[in-house]
Design an enzyme around this catalytic site. Structure first.
Site, mmCIF file in Angstrom:
data_model
loop_
_atom_site.group_PDB
_atom_site.id
_atom_site.type_symbol
_atom_site.label_atom_id
_atom_site.label_comp_id
_atom_site.label_asym_id
_atom_site.label_seq_id
_atom_site.Cartn_x
_atom_site.Cartn_y
_atom_site.Cartn_z
ATOM 1 N N HIS A 150 0.836 -1.200 0.000
ATOM 2 C CA HIS A 150 0.000 0.000 0.000
ATOM 3 C C HIS A 150 0.877 1.259 0.000
ATOM 4 C CE1 HIS A 150 -3.489 2.512 1.415
ATOM 5 N NE2 HIS A 150 -2.493 3.209 1.943
ATOM 6 N N GLU A 151 1.875 1.253 0.859
ATOM 7 C CA GLU A 151 2.756 2.427 0.947
ATOM 8 C C GLU A 151 3.538 2.625 -0.353
ATOM 9 O OE1 GLU A 151 2.307 4.422 3.296
ATOM 10 O OE2 GLU A 151 1.191 3.122 4.635
ATOM 11 N N HIS A 154 1.491 4.384 -2.928
ATOM 12 C CA HIS A 154 1.442 5.856 -2.842
ATOM 13 C C HIS A 154 2.623 6.477 -3.585
ATOM 14 C CE1 HIS A 154 -2.017 6.591 -0.360
ATOM 15 N NE2 HIS A 154 -1.567 5.897 0.670
ATOM 16 N N GLU A 209 -6.208 6.924 -1.328
ATOM 17 C CA GLU A 209 -6.201 5.742 -0.456
ATOM 18 C C GLU A 209 -6.770 4.524 -1.174
ATOM 19 O OE1 GLU A 209 -4.522 5.517 1.990
ATOM 20 O OE2 GLU A 209 -4.252 7.599 2.590
HETATM 21 ZN ZN LIG Z 1 -2.386 5.219 2.400
#
Ligand SMILES: [Zn+2]
Length: 268
Positions: A150-151, A154, A209
């Protein structure tokens, strides 16, 4: 004779500290609502606003932002306890991330901060920092890697770069960096660390997100890990919030559901 479980020697674990200086990153970014608490501790003048208006004429290139983020992380690495290579935390992260240094057209580097905080973050230069508190909360590797993915999402999707850029431009404008021609090199170490912290505190949009959540699932599948780890991680992080580890964020249950749907669509 089998040794009863209770007799097994406990894993040698270092005593974890709180993260210093206070870097609120984003554990799946559900914990980003730390700004108020940090604002009180840092003093409002130091808590840089990412949402402000940048001064006209002040510009910065993407390459400069990437370099600034690398400098910020280097400073944060000095300020926080890095897990030594022989520690269980470092060994686990190395086992899971070896071979990912050039993941999806990115150049990544990974380190563990030996801090209690349940968190992780990644910066535009490709630095990924995972906190021991998060690793303790997620002993399941698929779940931990869902957060890492997830990171990284980004970063890959440019969210991190945008956030650093906006933070720099608004901060630089406020600090009168225009006077030095908006020269990135004019930032001192302490300013860099502060910039990094401010950028990490700034919230990602909900759209960002969702995109990072999906990237996390794709990331797991690409590495032959169980995509359901993303759902479980989200649930556990939501649970951690309820126990006060992270601030309340009702969206985590909805996000877990959305992840389930996304995974089902991929497996069809
Ligand atoms: Zn996030």
């Amino acid at each position: 004779m089998k040794r009863p479980i209770a007799m097994r020697p406990a894993l040698k674990r270092p005593a974890l500290k709180q993260l210093l200086p206070l870097v609120a990153a984003c554990t799946l970014c559900v914990g980003v609502a730390h700004a108020g608490k940090l604002g009180a501790l840092l003093g409002n003048d130091k808590l840089l606003e990412a949402g402000g208006q940048a001064m006209k004429g002040l510009t910065v290139t993407n390459a400069e932002v990437v370099q600034m983020s690398a400098d910020s992380v280097a400073q944060m690495d000095k300020d926080n306890p890095i897990a030594p290579a022989g520690s269980e935390y470092a060994k686990r992260l190395a086992r899971l991330t070896t071979g990912m240094e050039h993941e999806d057209a990115l150049n990544l580097n990974f380190k563990v901060y030996l801090v209690k905080d349940v968190n992780a973050f990644a910066t535009p230069d490709g630095s990924v920092r995972v906190f021991a508190g998060l690793m303790d909360l997620l002993p399941d590797d698929d779940e931990l890697m869902a957060v890492v993915g997830h990171e990284i999402g980004h970063v890959r999707k440019g969210h991190s770069l945008e956030r650093f850029k906006t933070t720099y431009l608004t901060n630089a404008a406020r600090k009168g960096a225009v006077a030095v021609g908006g020269n990135v090199g004019a930032l001192a170490g302490s300013q860099l660390a502060q910039l990094g912290e401010a950028a990490l505190q700034a919230k990602f949009s909900r759209g960002n997100e969702t995109e990072a959540d999906k990237y996390g699932v794709d990331f797991l599948m690409r590495h032959k890990l169980d995509p359901n780890g993303a759902v479980e991680a989200m649930k556990k992080l939501g649970g951690a919030q309820r126990t006060g580890l992270l601030d309340s964020h009702p969206a985590s249950a909805q996000r877990a559901q959305a992840l389930q749907k996304y995974i089902a669509g991929k497996q069809r």
